[in-house]
Design a protein around this motif. Structure first.
Motif, PDB file in Angstrom:
ATOM      1  N   PHE A  12      29.917  52.652  55.797  1.00 41.01           N
ATOM      2  CA  PHE A  12      30.745  51.739  56.421  1.00 41.01           C
ATOM      3  C   PHE A  12      31.846  52.572  57.295  1.00 41.01           C
ATOM      4  O   PHE A  12      32.374  51.760  58.055  1.00 41.01           O
ATOM      5  CB  PHE A  12      31.726  50.760  55.220  1.00 41.01           C
ATOM      6  N   TYR A  19      32.557  46.882  63.351  1.00 46.31           N
ATOM      7  CA  TYR A  19      32.142  45.987  62.167  1.00 46.31           C
ATOM      8  C   TYR A  19      32.416  44.504  62.510  1.00 46.31           C
ATOM      9  O   TYR A  19      31.702  43.615  62.341  1.00 46.31           O
ATOM     10  CB  TYR A  19      32.857  46.101  60.901  1.00 46.31           C
ATOM     11  N   ARG A  35      34.543  32.030  55.106  1.00 46.04           N
ATOM     12  CA  ARG A  35      35.889  32.774  54.454  1.00 46.04           C
ATOM     13  C   ARG A  35      36.832  31.538  54.350  1.00 46.04           C
ATOM     14  O   ARG A  35      37.645  31.596  53.362  1.00 46.04           O
ATOM     15  CB  ARG A  35      36.437  33.535  55.482  1.00 46.04           C
ATOM     16  N   ALA A  58      36.896  45.136  47.871  1.00 46.99           N
ATOM     17  CA  ALA A  58      35.954  45.367  49.044  1.00 46.99           C
ATOM     18  C   ALA A  58      36.451  44.790  50.128  1.00 46.99           C
ATOM     19  O   ALA A  58      35.560  43.946  50.943  1.00 46.99           O
ATOM     20  CB  ALA A  58      34.522  45.123  48.680  1.00 46.99           C
ATOM     21  N   CYS A  59      37.591  44.918  50.408  1.00 51.72           N
ATOM     22  CA  CYS A  59      38.563  44.056  51.632  1.00 51.72           C
ATOM     23  C   CYS A  59      38.011  44.278  53.041  1.00 51.72           C
ATOM     24  O   CYS A  59      38.062  43.709  54.013  1.00 51.72           O
ATOM     25  CB  CYS A  59      39.821  44.421  51.387  1.00 51.72           C
ATOM     26  N   GLY A  60      37.307  45.582  53.098  1.00 53.76           N
ATOM     27  CA  GLY A  60      36.927  45.874  54.504  1.00 53.76           C
ATOM     28  C   GLY A  60      37.913  45.966  55.670  1.00 53.76           C
ATOM     29  O   GLY A  60      38.806  46.659  55.222  1.00 53.76           O
ATOM     30  N   ASP A  81      39.258  48.881  48.791  1.00 55.11           N
ATOM     31  CA  ASP A  81      38.103  49.498  49.327  1.00 55.11           C
ATOM     32  C   ASP A  81      37.685  50.850  49.325  1.00 55.11           C
ATOM     33  O   ASP A  81      38.500  51.493  49.235  1.00 55.11           O
ATOM     34  CB  ASP A  81      37.992  48.941  50.988  1.00 55.11           C
ATOM     35  N   ILE A  82      36.583  51.251  49.420  1.00 48.55           N
ATOM     36  CA  ILE A  82      36.286  52.614  49.265  1.00 48.55           C
ATOM     37  C   ILE A  82      35.959  53.275  50.557  1.00 48.55           C
ATOM     38  O   ILE A  82      36.139  54.697  50.754  1.00 48.55           O
ATOM     39  CB  ILE A  82      34.652  52.899  48.410  1.00 48.55           C
ATOM     40  N   SER A  83      35.927  52.517  51.724  1.00 51.88           N
ATOM     41  CA  SER A  83      35.740  53.192  52.847  1.00 51.88           C
ATOM     42  C   SER A  83      37.135  53.241  53.815  1.00 51.88           C
ATOM     43  O   SER A  83      37.934  52.270  54.109  1.00 51.88           O
ATOM     44  CB  SER A  83      34.712  52.283  53.936  1.00 51.88           C
ATOM     45  N   CYS A 109      37.606  51.717  44.276  1.00 51.51           N
ATOM     46  CA  CYS A 109      36.480  51.044  44.050  1.00 51.51           C
ATOM     47  C   CYS A 109      36.404  49.934  42.953  1.00 51.51           C
ATOM     48  O   CYS A 109      37.415  50.101  42.179  1.00 51.51           O
ATOM     49  CB  CYS A 109      35.504  52.025  43.731  1.00 51.51           C
ATOM     50  N   ALA A 110      35.614  49.090  43.138  1.00 58.35           N
ATOM     51  CA  ALA A 110      35.708  47.821  42.242  1.00 58.35           C
ATOM     52  C   ALA A 110      35.486  48.285  40.815  1.00 58.35           C
ATOM     53  O   ALA A 110      35.929  47.649  39.835  1.00 58.35           O
ATOM     54  CB  ALA A 110      34.462  46.982  42.622  1.00 58.35           C
ATOM     55  N   GLU A 111      34.632  49.481  40.727  1.00 55.99           N
ATOM     56  CA  GLU A 111      34.178  49.792  39.267  1.00 55.99           C
ATOM     57  C   GLU A 111      35.504  50.566  38.600  1.00 55.99           C
ATOM     58  O   GLU A 111      35.441  50.888  37.261  1.00 55.99           O
ATOM     59  CB  GLU A 111      33.245  50.910  39.354  1.00 55.99           C
ATOM     60  N   ALA A 126      34.641  39.033  49.240  1.00 52.03           N
ATOM     61  CA  ALA A 126      33.839  38.640  50.242  1.00 52.03           C
ATOM     62  C   ALA A 126      32.757  39.467  50.814  1.00 52.03           C
ATOM     63  O   ALA A 126      33.132  40.758  51.119  1.00 52.03           O
ATOM     64  CB  ALA A 126      34.630  38.155  51.516  1.00 52.03           C
ATOM     65  N   PHE A 127      31.533  39.197  50.439  1.00 53.83           N
ATOM     66  CA  PHE A 127      30.365  40.090  51.148  1.00 53.83           C
ATOM     67  C   PHE A 127      30.333  41.658  50.593  1.00 53.83           C
ATOM     68  O   PHE A 127      30.286  42.528  51.343  1.00 53.83           O
ATOM     69  CB  PHE A 127      30.278  39.923  52.591  1.00 53.83           C
TER      70      PHE A 127
HETATM   71  C1  SAM Z   1      30.263  43.742  54.165  1.00 53.71           C
HETATM   72  S1  SAM Z   1      31.822  44.572  53.896  1.00 53.71           S
HETATM   73  C2  SAM Z   1      32.523  43.274  53.484  1.00 53.71           C
HETATM   74  C3  SAM Z   1      34.269  43.443  53.905  1.00 53.71           C
HETATM   75  C4  SAM Z   1      35.050  42.297  53.870  1.00 53.71           C
HETATM   76  N1  SAM Z   1      35.332  41.861  52.618  1.00 53.71           N
HETATM   77  C5  SAM Z   1      34.796  41.106  54.801  1.00 53.71           C
HETATM   78  O1  SAM Z   1      34.616  39.997  54.219  1.00 53.71           O
HETATM   79  O2  SAM Z   1      34.493  41.239  55.894  1.00 53.71           O
HETATM   80  C6  SAM Z   1      31.523  45.326  52.550  1.00 53.71           C
HETATM   81  C7  SAM Z   1      32.776  46.320  51.990  1.00 53.71           C
HETATM   82  O3  SAM Z   1      32.359  46.814  50.819  1.00 53.71           O
HETATM   83  C8  SAM Z   1      33.082  47.934  50.560  1.00 53.71           C
HETATM   84  N2  SAM Z   1      32.646  48.454  49.157  1.00 53.71           N
HETATM   85  C9  SAM Z   1      31.080  48.852  48.793  1.00 53.71           C
HETATM   86  N3  SAM Z   1      31.112  49.335  47.703  1.00 53.71           N
HETATM   87  C10 SAM Z   1      32.581  49.047  47.203  1.00 53.71           C
HETATM   88  C11 SAM Z   1      32.845  49.177  45.775  1.00 53.71           C
HETATM   89  N4  SAM Z   1      32.221  49.677  44.783  1.00 53.71           N
HETATM   90  N5  SAM Z   1      34.163  49.183  45.611  1.00 53.71           N
HETATM   91  C12 SAM Z   1      35.204  48.772  46.653  1.00 53.71           C
HETATM   92  N6  SAM Z   1      34.674  48.384  47.874  1.00 53.71           N
HETATM   93  C13 SAM Z   1      33.371  48.602  48.434  1.00 53.71           C
HETATM   94  C14 SAM Z   1      32.573  48.841  51.899  1.00 53.71           C
HETATM   95  O4  SAM Z   1      33.152  49.951  51.879  1.00 53.71           O
HETATM   96  C15 SAM Z   1      32.792  47.603  52.806  1.00 53.71           C
HETATM   97  O5  SAM Z   1      34.144  47.802  53.436  1.00 53.71           O
END
Ligand code: SAM
Length: 237
Positions: A12, A19, A35, A58-60, A81-83, A109-111, A126-127
């Motif tokens: 990511f 993105y 959304r 995972a707000c991206g 978010d992790i990225s 991270c979510a975990e 979201a996603f």
């Molecule tokens: C497809 S993007 C979605 C971003 C945003 N929510 C959106 O609606 O556009 C997925 C996101 O999930 C994040 N992600 C993946 N695994 C994760 C985790 N375990 N905890 C938190 N974020 C995570 C990624 O870094 C990435 O930014």
């Protein structure tokens, strides 16, 4: 050796600069209305909460974060978010829109969520659920931080069940999307990964059972755009 989570974060980070552009191109801008619909449901569920604290997991690049903060004016949003690179872009958007006072970002991270038990009025993903390296742990961790009777909203891509729509979808998703993805982002693997994770994501009934076994109740879902996307809503007992 890098863990799954580290590899996902690196991927990511790599696609972060393109993105948003790709998201809107590849979904033909429909992601915006998905959304909006999910955020409207979130807003409705919080109508009686004066100053809700909402977690965007995972707000991206913060598209949903911004949508939540704009449409629920008295809310505070914590976005994780992790990225790092996705977060940087998200922070820029929030600053530009003067929403920084009501939004904070964390590289986590979510975990393993840095909130105490029973503290949040709602959570939104979201996603992102598709990408969790340990989905069950992530869902349970979100449950832990939610207040009783509050809800988790999940927006996720899915494979349509109608035969004709599915045929068109497969043609687009498998044959066209990875090439456009590579062309714009320079990273073909990321868009192959997208296709693979959507393919592997559980069907609605199975995902409902996963949410229930993680401890949620009143789990329901709504298909959007012929089932190309689904909104799940699940409540903490
Ligand atoms: C497809 S993007 C979605 C971003 C945003 N929510 C959106 O609606 O556009 C997925 C996101 O999930 C994040 N992600 C993946 N695994 C994760 C985790 N375990 N905890 C938190 N974020 C995570 C990624 O870094 C990435 O930014």
């Amino acid at each position: 050796m890098a863990t799954d989570k580290e590899n996902i974060a690196l991927m990511f980070n790599d696609i972060a600069p393109t993105y948003d552009k790709l998201n809107h191109i590849l979904s033909l801008n429909i992601d915006k209305s998905w959304r909006r619909k999910a955020v409207n449901r979130l807003k409705k569920s919080l109508s009686k909460v004066p100053q809700p604290l909402i977690l965007d997991v995972a707000c991206g690049t913060a598209d949903s974060t911004v949508q939540i903060a704009k449409s629920i004016e008295n809310a505070h949003v914590s976005a994780i978010d992790i990225s790092e690179k996705m977060l940087e872009i998200g922070m820029g958007k929030v600053e530009k829109l003067n929403l920084s006072e009501r939004v904070d970002f964390h590289n986590s991270c979510a975990e393993s969520i840095d909130f105490q038990d029973n503290t949040l009025d709602a959570a939104f993903v979201a996603f992102g659920v598709r990408n969790f390296s340990d989905r069950e742990k992530g869902l349970k961790e979100i449950l832990r931080v939610l207040k009783p009777k509050s809800s988790l909203f999940i927006l996720e891509l899915s494979e349509p069940q109608n035969v004709i729509v599915r045929w068109i979808y497969n043609l687009y998703f498998k044959n066209i999307l990875p090439h456009i993805g590579k062309l714009v982002s320079g990273n073909k693997n990321a868009y192959r990964y997208l296709q693979k994770t959507v393919e592997e994501f559980p069907m609605p009934q199975e995902f409902i059972e996963i949410l229930e076994s993680a401890g949620y109740q009143n789990v329901r879902h709504k298909a959007l755009s012929f089932g190309l996307c689904r909104i799940y809503q699940a409540e903490k007992p």
